[in-house]
Design an enzyme around this catalytic site. Structure first.
Site, PDB file in Angstrom:
ATOM      1  N   HIS A 128      49.402   7.476   3.689  1.00 44.04           N
ATOM      2  CA  HIS A 128      50.406   8.155   2.871  1.00 44.04           C
ATOM      3  C   HIS A 128      51.583   8.682   3.700  1.00 44.04           C
ATOM      4  CE1 HIS A 128      51.927  10.191  -0.657  1.00 44.04           C
ATOM      5  NE2 HIS A 128      51.899  11.362  -0.051  1.00 44.04           N
ATOM      6  N   SER A 143      56.703  11.281  -1.532  1.00 49.24           N
ATOM      7  CA  SER A 143      55.596  11.642  -2.416  1.00 49.24           C
ATOM      8  C   SER A 143      56.110  12.329  -3.685  1.00 49.24           C
ATOM      9  CB  SER A 143      54.602  12.513  -1.645  1.00 49.24           C
ATOM     10  OG  SER A 143      53.382  12.610  -2.322  1.00 49.24           O
ATOM     11  N   ASP A 170      47.227   3.829   1.175  1.00 51.78           N
ATOM     12  CA  ASP A 170      47.539   5.142   0.618  1.00 51.78           C
ATOM     13  C   ASP A 170      46.540   5.466  -0.498  1.00 51.78           C
ATOM     14  OD1 ASP A 170      48.669   7.430  -0.554  1.00 51.78           O
ATOM     15  OD2 ASP A 170      50.716   6.708  -0.256  1.00 51.78           O
TER      16      ASP A 170
END
Length: 318
Positions: A290, A140, A260
């Site tokens: 995610h 991320s 996601d």
């Protein structure tokens, strides 16, 4: 403390050694933890995970995502990698986990990038590791930081594993107009205010209900709303990265879930298409969210791990 460990301080007095050491030994992993003093004087918590019974095949320098840390669900991945023969190293970023800084406040990502470079270079320069292939790994926000490290050190890394990289924040979690304009004005005077209205990222990231409970129990997890200065800085960085995808030249594998709603899988597709890297791989996983390496079913997690391991095996010493 030996000179090569300058800036590192043992943390055994804080955690206690026996239960933790026994756990890692049962996982065939040797682990340690230190506080590292960065070049700008910040005290940053770090962890290492090494193969227990064999010399490492390569080193992997890892960067966690926003609101996360390296001591809870994140470390399942470096433990797995150490079991497969890779030495892994990670740090809690400024304002995260046990590192110094106001919780979840990241006013300048460029300084965080420099913290990472400083720590990772201190590892790569050690005699035990200096001859090994070295890879970046980022989840991320950590994926975005890995790309920024690459731009600063274009020839220093043998490649990167980018897991749901934050090259653009999904429109599904960004505040809607006119809130960004209002928040930008307020942030000039009150950058640390935790008032940005967003969906619960844990709920949006983790698919398996039981794993949501485990993630929520993290004692270091930030539970407040995002801080104004952090959100504006992440928007600045992701806007910048979205214009620099063609400047990526090192080998990479990018992995993203099709469902996601925190970071945008379409931008990972654009990264794959636009990057000048001659060695690039993309994996888009149908119906995954995610948190690919914790929040999915065990079957899905095994699939993602296998793809990462296969990629590393092809680029590392036997």
């Amino acid at each position: 403390m030996e000179k090569e460990n300058e800036g590192l301080q043992p943390l055994s007095h804080y955690w206690g050694n026996t239960p933790e050491a026994d756990y890692y030994a049962s996982q065939r992993v040797r682990s340690s933890k230190f506080f590292y003093t960065s070049s700008r004087g910040l005290s940053l918590f770090t962890r290492t995970w090494l193969p227990l019974h064999s010399p490492p095949r390569a080193i992997i320098c890892m960067v966690h995502g926003y609101g996360n840390d390296v001591s809870w669900t994140f470390q399942a991945t470096p433990i797995f990698l150490a079991q497969m023969g890779f030495a892994s190293f990670a740090l809690d970023l400024q304002g995260h986990g046990l590192s110094q800084g106001l919780s979840a406040f990241v006013p300048d990502v460029d300084l965080v990038v420099q913290d990472c470079i400083s720590f990772f270079d201190s590892i790569k320069n050690k005699p035990d590791f200096s001859s090994l292939p070295s890879f970046l790994y980022g989840e991320s926000m950590g994926g975005a930081i890995c790309l920024l490290i690459h731009f600063k050190q274009p020839l220093s890394w043998d490649g990167a594993i980018l897991v749901a990289p934050m090259c653009r924040i999904s429109d599904k979690v960004k505040p809607r107009w006119p809130l960004p304009e209002i928040l930008t004005l307020v942030a000039k005077f009150f950058p640390t205010l935790p008032i940005v209205p967003t969906a619960d990222l844990l709920d949006k990231s983790v698919k398996v209900p039981q794993k949501k409970i485990i993630a929520a129990q993290n004692p270091s997890r930030y539970r407040g709303k995002p801080r104004l200065g952090t959100v504006l800085e992440l928007l600045r960085v992701t806007d910048y990265l979205s214009t620099k995808l063609s400047d990526v030249t090192f080998p990479f594998i990018v992995l993203h879930g099709s469902d996601d709603v925190v970071t945008d899988p379409d931008v990972s597709g654009a990264l794959y298409e636009e990057a000048k890297s001659p060695d690039k791989t993309i994996k888009i996983y149908a119906d995954m969210m995610h948190s690919l390496l914790f929040g999915e079913t065990d079957e899905n997690l095994a699939l993602v791990r296998a793809d990462i391991l296969s990629w590393l095996n092809q680029r590392s010493a036997a």
